[in-house]
Design a protein around this motif. Structure first.
Motif, short mmCIF file in Angstrom:
data_model
loop_
_atom_site.label_atom_id
_atom_site.label_comp_id
_atom_site.label_asym_id
_atom_site.label_seq_id
_atom_site.Cartn_x
_atom_site.Cartn_y
_atom_site.Cartn_z
N MET A 55 -0.20 -38.67 -47.75
CA MET A 55 1.18 -38.93 -48.08
C MET A 55 1.70 -37.94 -49.12
O MET A 55 2.81 -37.48 -49.00
CB MET A 55 1.34 -40.36 -48.58
CG MET A 55 2.71 -40.67 -49.06
SD MET A 55 3.75 -41.54 -48.02
CE MET A 55 3.95 -43.07 -48.02
N SER A 56 0.90 -37.61 -50.13
CA SER A 56 1.35 -36.68 -51.16
C SER A 56 1.55 -35.29 -50.58
O SER A 56 2.36 -34.51 -51.06
CB SER A 56 0.38 -36.63 -52.33
OG SER A 56 -0.85 -36.06 -51.93
N GLY A 57 0.80 -34.96 -49.51
CA GLY A 57 1.01 -33.69 -48.83
C GLY A 57 2.38 -33.63 -48.18
O GLY A 57 3.04 -32.59 -48.18
N GLU A 58 2.82 -34.75 -47.62
CA GLU A 58 4.15 -34.82 -47.02
C GLU A 58 5.23 -34.66 -48.07
O GLU A 58 6.22 -33.96 -47.86
CB GLU A 58 4.34 -36.15 -46.29
CG GLU A 58 3.59 -36.27 -45.00
CD GLU A 58 3.85 -37.61 -44.32
OE1 GLU A 58 4.96 -38.15 -44.43
OE2 GLU A 58 2.90 -38.13 -43.70
N VAL A 59 5.04 -35.30 -49.20
CA VAL A 59 6.01 -35.21 -50.29
C VAL A 59 6.10 -33.77 -50.79
O VAL A 59 7.20 -33.25 -50.99
CB VAL A 59 5.63 -36.18 -51.44
CG1 VAL A 59 6.52 -35.94 -52.65
CG2 VAL A 59 5.72 -37.62 -50.98
N ALA A 60 4.98 -33.13 -50.94
CA ALA A 60 4.96 -31.74 -51.40
C ALA A 60 5.66 -30.84 -50.39
O ALA A 60 6.44 -29.95 -50.77
CB ALA A 60 3.53 -31.28 -51.63
N ALA A 61 5.41 -31.07 -49.12
CA ALA A 61 6.04 -30.27 -48.07
C ALA A 61 7.55 -30.49 -48.07
O ALA A 61 8.33 -29.55 -47.91
CB ALA A 61 5.46 -30.61 -46.71
N LEU A 62 7.97 -31.74 -48.26
CA LEU A 62 9.41 -32.04 -48.30
C LEU A 62 10.08 -31.42 -49.52
O LEU A 62 11.19 -30.92 -49.44
CB LEU A 62 9.63 -33.55 -48.28
CG LEU A 62 9.34 -34.24 -46.94
CD1 LEU A 62 9.41 -35.75 -47.10
CD2 LEU A 62 10.29 -33.76 -45.86
N LYS A 63 9.38 -31.45 -50.66
CA LYS A 63 9.92 -30.82 -51.87
C LYS A 63 10.08 -29.31 -51.68
O LYS A 63 11.06 -28.72 -52.10
CB LYS A 63 9.04 -31.11 -53.08
CG LYS A 63 9.16 -32.52 -53.60
CD LYS A 63 8.30 -32.75 -54.83
CE LYS A 63 8.48 -34.15 -55.37
NZ LYS A 63 7.69 -34.40 -56.58
N LEU A 64 9.10 -28.71 -51.03
CA LEU A 64 9.16 -27.27 -50.75
C LEU A 64 10.31 -26.95 -49.80
O LEU A 64 11.06 -26.00 -50.02
CB LEU A 64 7.82 -26.81 -50.16
CG LEU A 64 7.66 -25.31 -49.93
CD1 LEU A 64 7.78 -24.55 -51.24
CD2 LEU A 64 6.31 -25.03 -49.27
#
Length: 66
Positions: free
Chosen positions: A1-10
């Motif tokens: 889930m944190s990978g998705e958040v990081a990708a969305l922030k990027l």
């Protein structure tokens, strides 16, 4: 889930950077349009242009021909 958040922030950061870039482009184009409209509306009566550069009588200097 944190990978998705990081990708969305990027992705969001990239989108914001592109939006800023496009806003600058639009601003520059609006300035250029204003300059071109001012030049288009000049005639011998309101500038230093000689009457021979006005174009044929009855021609609308600001009219767009499609």
């Amino acid at each position: 889930m944190s990978g998705e958040v990081a990708a969305l922030k990027l992705a969001l950061a990239a989108s914001e950077a592109r939006a800023d870039q496009l806003a600058g482009l639009v601003e520059g184009l609006l300035v250029r349009i204003t300059e071109l409209e001012a030049a288009l509306n000049k005639a011998s009566k309101n500038s230093s242009k000689p009457p021979s550069k006005d174009g044929p009588p009855g021609e609308c200097a600001g009219c767009l021909v499609l």
